[in-house]
Design a protein around this motif. Sequence first.
Motif, PDB file in Angstrom:
ATOM      1  N   LEU A   1       0.834  -1.199   0.000  1.00 16.75           N
ATOM      2  CA  LEU A   1       0.000   0.000   0.000  1.00 16.75           C
ATOM      3  C   LEU A   1       0.870   1.251   0.000  1.00 16.75           C
ATOM      4  O   LEU A   1       2.075   1.180   0.193  1.00 16.75           O
ATOM      5  CB  LEU A   1      -0.954   0.012   1.200  1.00 16.75           C
ATOM      6  N   ILE A   2       0.236   2.367  -0.232  1.00 15.80           N
ATOM      7  CA  ILE A   2       0.903   3.665  -0.127  1.00 15.80           C
ATOM      8  C   ILE A   2       0.658   4.163   1.293  1.00 15.80           C
ATOM      9  O   ILE A   2      -0.485   4.376   1.693  1.00 15.80           O
ATOM     10  CB  ILE A   2       0.354   4.690  -1.149  1.00 15.80           C
ATOM     11  N   ASP A   3       1.725   4.325   2.061  1.00 14.29           N
ATOM     12  CA  ASP A   3       1.591   4.799   3.437  1.00 14.29           C
ATOM     13  C   ASP A   3       1.131   6.254   3.403  1.00 14.29           C
ATOM     14  O   ASP A   3       1.764   7.094   2.767  1.00 14.29           O
ATOM     15  CB  ASP A   3       2.937   4.682   4.159  1.00 14.29           C
TER      16      ASP A   3
ATOM     17  N   PRO B   1      -0.684   3.906   9.662  1.00 10.82           N
ATOM     18  CA  PRO B   1       0.533   4.383   8.991  1.00 10.82           C
ATOM     19  C   PRO B   1       1.792   4.114   9.811  1.00 10.82           C
ATOM     20  O   PRO B   1       1.724   3.829  11.017  1.00 10.82           O
ATOM     21  CB  PRO B   1       0.308   5.893   8.875  1.00 10.82           C
ATOM     22  N   ALA B   2       2.928   4.243   9.165  1.00 14.45           N
ATOM     23  CA  ALA B   2       4.215   4.151   9.855  1.00 14.45           C
ATOM     24  C   ALA B   2       4.255   5.204  10.957  1.00 14.45           C
ATOM     25  O   ALA B   2       3.747   6.318  10.791  1.00 14.45           O
ATOM     26  CB  ALA B   2       5.356   4.387   8.866  1.00 14.45           C
ATOM     27  N   GLY B   3       4.820   4.832  12.104  1.00 21.93           N
ATOM     28  CA  GLY B   3       4.917   5.765  13.221  1.00 21.93           C
ATOM     29  C   GLY B   3       3.689   5.799  14.108  1.00 21.93           C
ATOM     30  O   GLY B   3       3.642   6.539  15.082  1.00 21.93           O
ATOM     31  N   PHE B   4       2.664   5.005  13.785  1.00 26.82           N
ATOM     32  CA  PHE B   4       1.453   4.909  14.586  1.00 26.82           C
ATOM     33  C   PHE B   4       1.277   3.481  15.068  1.00 26.82           C
ATOM     34  O   PHE B   4       1.864   2.550  14.523  1.00 26.82           O
ATOM     35  CB  PHE B   4       0.209   5.311  13.773  1.00 26.82           C
ATOM     36  N   ALA B   5       0.454   3.295  16.077  1.00 29.89           N
ATOM     37  CA  ALA B   5       0.108   1.971  16.584  1.00 29.89           C
ATOM     38  C   ALA B   5      -1.382   1.954  16.885  1.00 29.89           C
ATOM     39  O   ALA B   5      -1.970   2.979  17.225  1.00 29.89           O
ATOM     40  CB  ALA B   5       0.898   1.653  17.845  1.00 29.89           C
ATOM     41  N   ALA B   6      -1.996   0.781  16.749  1.00 27.59           N
ATOM     42  CA  ALA B   6      -3.403   0.590  17.123  1.00 27.59           C
ATOM     43  C   ALA B   6      -3.446  -0.354  18.310  1.00 27.59           C
ATOM     44  O   ALA B   6      -2.790  -1.398  18.304  1.00 27.59           O
ATOM     45  CB  ALA B   6      -4.194   0.005  15.968  1.00 27.59           C
ATOM     46  N   CYS B   7      -4.198   0.019  19.341  1.00 27.41           N
ATOM     47  CA  CYS B   7      -4.360  -0.821  20.532  1.00 27.41           C
ATOM     48  C   CYS B   7      -5.832  -1.128  20.733  1.00 27.41           C
ATOM     49  O   CYS B   7      -6.679  -0.250  20.575  1.00 27.41           O
ATOM     50  CB  CYS B   7      -3.836  -0.104  21.775  1.00 27.41           C
ATOM     51  N   ARG B   8      -6.121  -2.373  21.100  1.00 28.13           N
ATOM     52  CA  ARG B   8      -7.504  -2.765  21.382  1.00 28.13           C
ATOM     53  C   ARG B   8      -7.764  -2.652  22.872  1.00 28.13           C
ATOM     54  O   ARG B   8      -7.045  -3.212  23.695  1.00 28.13           O
ATOM     55  CB  ARG B   8      -7.776  -4.187  20.934  1.00 28.13           C
ATOM     56  N   TRP B   9      -8.821  -1.920  23.222  1.00 33.88           N
ATOM     57  CA  TRP B   9      -9.214  -1.697  24.609  1.00 33.88           C
ATOM     58  C   TRP B   9     -10.258  -2.732  25.028  1.00 33.88           C
ATOM     59  O   TRP B   9     -10.880  -3.367  24.183  1.00 33.88           O
ATOM     60  CB  TRP B   9      -9.756  -0.279  24.774  1.00 33.88           C
TER      61      TRP B   9
ATOM     62  N   ASP C   1       1.671  -2.337  15.305  1.00 36.01           N
ATOM     63  CA  ASP C   1       2.462  -1.179  14.893  1.00 36.01           C
ATOM     64  C   ASP C   1       2.397  -1.008  13.383  1.00 36.01           C
ATOM     65  O   ASP C   1       2.450  -1.989  12.641  1.00 36.01           O
ATOM     66  CB  ASP C   1       3.920  -1.340  15.333  1.00 36.01           C
ATOM     67  N   GLY C   2       2.288   0.243  12.941  1.00 32.61           N
ATOM     68  CA  GLY C   2       2.245   0.527  11.519  1.00 32.61           C
ATOM     69  C   GLY C   2       3.609   0.428  10.865  1.00 32.61           C
ATOM     70  O   GLY C   2       4.625   0.490  11.553  1.00 32.61           O
ATOM     71  N   PRO C   3       3.640   0.226   9.582  1.00 33.37           N
ATOM     72  CA  PRO C   3       2.459   0.133   8.727  1.00 33.37           C
ATOM     73  C   PRO C   3       1.758  -1.212   8.884  1.00 33.37           C
ATOM     74  O   PRO C   3       2.397  -2.255   8.916  1.00 33.37           O
ATOM     75  CB  PRO C   3       3.021   0.306   7.320  1.00 33.37           C
ATOM     76  N   ALA C   4       0.444  -1.149   9.019  1.00 28.12           N
ATOM     77  CA  ALA C   4      -0.373  -2.351   9.173  1.00 28.12           C
ATOM     78  C   ALA C   4      -1.782  -2.058   8.686  1.00 28.12           C
ATOM     79  O   ALA C   4      -2.170  -0.898   8.515  1.00 28.12           O
ATOM     80  CB  ALA C   4      -0.402  -2.798  10.631  1.00 28.12           C
TER      81      ALA C   4
ATOM     82  N   GLU D   1       4.961   6.823   0.544  1.00 22.68           N
ATOM     83  CA  GLU D   1       5.764   5.834  -0.171  1.00 22.68           C
ATOM     84  C   GLU D   1       5.096   4.466  -0.158  1.00 22.68           C
ATOM     85  O   GLU D   1       4.349   4.129   0.759  1.00 22.68           O
ATOM     86  CB  GLU D   1       7.145   5.725   0.483  1.00 22.68           C
ATOM     87  N   ALA D   2       5.400   3.672  -1.182  1.00 19.61           N
ATOM     88  CA  ALA D   2       4.909   2.297  -1.226  1.00 19.61           C
ATOM     89  C   ALA D   2       5.616   1.489  -0.157  1.00 19.61           C
ATOM     90  O   ALA D   2       6.816   1.650   0.076  1.00 19.61           O
ATOM     91  CB  ALA D   2       5.163   1.699  -2.608  1.00 19.61           C
ATOM     92  N   THR D   3       4.855   0.618   0.521  1.00 17.99           N
ATOM     93  CA  THR D   3       5.419  -0.200   1.596  1.00 17.99           C
ATOM     94  C   THR D   3       4.638  -1.488   1.725  1.00 17.99           C
ATOM     95  O   THR D   3       3.551  -1.634   1.162  1.00 17.99           O
ATOM     96  CB  THR D   3       5.413   0.571   2.934  1.00 17.99           C
ATOM     97  N   GLN D   4       5.190  -2.437   2.467  1.00 14.14           N
ATOM     98  CA  GLN D   4       4.499  -3.676   2.804  1.00 14.14           C
ATOM     99  C   GLN D   4       3.893  -3.508   4.192  1.00 14.14           C
ATOM    100  O   GLN D   4       4.562  -3.012   5.095  1.00 14.14           O
ATOM    101  CB  GLN D   4       5.477  -4.850   2.831  1.00 14.14           C
TER     102      GLN D   4
END
Length: 94
Positions: A24-26, A65-73, A50-53, A31-34
Amino acid sequence: RRVPAGVAVPLSSGGVTRLGVRRLIDPVTGEATQANVFPRHDLDIGARADGPAVITEDETTIVIPAGFAACRWPDGTLELTRERCSASSKEVSA
């Protein structure tokens, strides 16, 4: 190591199954990334991706995106933050 899309690969932490990798494009870097792909219903309470995800659901897709994280509450919500979530979260990124 490249994993074909749709192939489930067990992760070593958190017991979450990664569906694969998506190109995808972050949105932050442009930029293109996996990106690792995780099904939302498999994210345990306290899990962190953790991103990219990409987190997939039946009705939506969440790009982290890169530099971000998702947490489940505990209530099931996902919180996206810059860099890291709380220290009690369990990492699920590969």
